[in-house]
Design an enzyme around this catalytic site. Structure first.
Site, PDB file in Angstrom:
ATOM      1  N   ARG A  12      44.008  59.620  10.575  1.00 41.85           N
ATOM      2  CA  ARG A  12      45.061  60.007   9.994  1.00 41.85           C
ATOM      3  C   ARG A  12      44.870  61.329   8.778  1.00 41.85           C
ATOM      4  O   ARG A  12      44.031  61.142   7.763  1.00 41.85           O
ATOM      5  CB  ARG A  12      45.899  58.852   9.146  1.00 41.85           C
ATOM      6  CG  ARG A  12      46.571  57.998  10.127  1.00 41.85           C
ATOM      7  CD  ARG A  12      47.367  56.903   9.479  1.00 41.85           C
ATOM      8  NE  ARG A  12      48.448  57.508   8.234  1.00 41.85           N
ATOM      9  CZ  ARG A  12      49.249  56.812   7.817  1.00 41.85           C
ATOM     10  NH1 ARG A  12      49.314  55.543   8.144  1.00 41.85           N
ATOM     11  NH2 ARG A  12      49.992  57.049   6.898  1.00 41.85           N
ATOM     12  N   ARG A  34      50.451  59.195  -2.510  1.00 38.13           N
ATOM     13  CA  ARG A  34      51.790  58.499  -1.714  1.00 38.13           C
ATOM     14  C   ARG A  34      51.888  57.420  -2.656  1.00 38.13           C
ATOM     15  O   ARG A  34      53.348  56.939  -2.693  1.00 38.13           O
ATOM     16  CB  ARG A  34      51.008  58.036  -0.488  1.00 38.13           C
ATOM     17  CG  ARG A  34      51.137  59.233   0.557  1.00 38.13           C
ATOM     18  CD  ARG A  34      50.201  58.922   1.698  1.00 38.13           C
ATOM     19  NE  ARG A  34      50.581  57.798   2.768  1.00 38.13           N
ATOM     20  CZ  ARG A  34      49.877  57.043   3.223  1.00 38.13           C
ATOM     21  NH1 ARG A  34      48.679  57.474   3.563  1.00 38.13           N
ATOM     22  NH2 ARG A  34      50.325  55.856   3.853  1.00 38.13           N
ATOM     23  N   ARG A  72      39.795  52.179   2.037  1.00 38.81           N
ATOM     24  CA  ARG A  72      40.519  52.851   3.589  1.00 38.81           C
ATOM     25  C   ARG A  72      40.166  54.079   3.688  1.00 38.81           C
ATOM     26  O   ARG A  72      39.744  54.516   4.755  1.00 38.81           O
ATOM     27  CB  ARG A  72      41.933  52.770   3.432  1.00 38.81           C
ATOM     28  CG  ARG A  72      42.544  53.092   4.359  1.00 38.81           C
ATOM     29  CD  ARG A  72      44.138  52.513   4.616  1.00 38.81           C
ATOM     30  NE  ARG A  72      45.228  53.230   4.897  1.00 38.81           N
ATOM     31  CZ  ARG A  72      46.646  52.903   5.168  1.00 38.81           C
ATOM     32  NH1 ARG A  72      46.788  51.736   4.451  1.00 38.81           N
ATOM     33  NH2 ARG A  72      47.555  53.745   5.197  1.00 38.81           N
ATOM     34  N   ARG A  82      62.941  55.267   1.929  1.00 35.15           N
ATOM     35  CA  ARG A  82      61.948  55.546   1.028  1.00 35.15           C
ATOM     36  C   ARG A  82      62.619  56.287  -0.180  1.00 35.15           C
ATOM     37  O   ARG A  82      61.949  56.481  -1.321  1.00 35.15           O
ATOM     38  CB  ARG A  82      60.969  56.587   1.549  1.00 35.15           C
ATOM     39  CG  ARG A  82      59.885  55.723   1.998  1.00 35.15           C
ATOM     40  CD  ARG A  82      58.613  56.690   1.992  1.00 35.15           C
ATOM     41  NE  ARG A  82      57.307  56.566   2.359  1.00 35.15           N
ATOM     42  CZ  ARG A  82      56.534  56.258   3.447  1.00 35.15           C
ATOM     43  NH1 ARG A  82      57.397  55.673   4.376  1.00 35.15           N
ATOM     44  NH2 ARG A  82      55.294  56.355   3.604  1.00 35.15           N
TER      45      ARG A  82
END
Ligand code: AMP
Length: 197
Positions: A136, A147, A127, A88
């Site tokens: 989550r 994110r 979502r 990442r």
């Protein structure tokens, strides 16, 4: 076969990784899943990662690289793997290169699922609404946006990094899920026949 699936949160990496695993008989190595397991088990790594993950930031490179290194040594990785959510950062990519080299392994391909930001933000809102209070801790709109910003800042440079290494294949992640799968298979089938063991 060893590959990386690269793309922003919400690009469909997890869904596609599951399909690749079934078709090509390799394992999926998701650092997100491994970290969530560590959080649930309240291991030292989990305790360190919990808050960082909840706000959508990245866990330190050294922690993630160690987890992946340990995982590579498991026998089920022998037939190949798909890395989902790792590397990442460029530092992680460099560490991965060193790690693979030390184990006598090579990457076959890096598949980027390209998705435009507006569509992603729409998916993110959806979502977050669907999973409100759900599974989550980082599936709320704020953490998801964070994110996405972290992806652009820290992960997107990997696109150029792997392009320069001649490993990058960019696919349109905006297509229907099945069309993305077909495009991925189109990349992987020739790789599989040419891949060294
Ligand atoms: P993911 O399931 O891949 O979306 O990852 C969920 C969260 O776990 C991320 O937002 C990060 O906090 C952490 N994480 C997962 N993979 C990595 C990684 N390779 N490096 C740093 N943090 C990670």
């Amino acid at each position: 076969m060893r590959l990386i699936l690269l793309g922003p949160p919400g690009a469909g990496k997890g869904t596609q990784a599951t399909r690749i695993v079934e078709k090509f008989d390799i394992v999926q190595l998701s650092t997100g899943d491994m970290l969530r397991a560590a959080v649930a088990a309240e291991t030292p790594v989990g305790l360190e990662a919990k808050e960082i993950m909840a706000r959508g930031d990245l866990v330190p490179d050294s922690v993630v690289v160690q987890i992946v290194s340990d995982r590579f040594d498991q026998p089920d990785c022998a037939n190949g793997f798909i890395l989902d959510g790792f590397p990442r950062t460029v530092a992680q990519a460099e560490a991965l290169g060193t790690l693979l080299h030390s184990k006598g392994m090579m990457l076959d391909v890096v598949i980027e699922l390209a998705v435009d930001d507006e569509a992603l933000l729409a998916r993110i809102e959806k979502r977050a609404a669907e999973t409100a209070g759900g599974a989550r801790a980082d599936d709320n709109a704020e953490a998801l946006k964070k994110r996405l910003a972290v992806y652009h800042e820290q992960t997107a440079p990997l696109i150029a990094y792997y392009r320069e290494q001649g490993l990058l294949k960019t696919l349109d992640g905006m297509q229907d899920i099945d069309d993305v799968t077909a495009a991925i298979n189109g990349v992987l089938e020739p790789e599989k026949s040419s891949a060294s063991a």
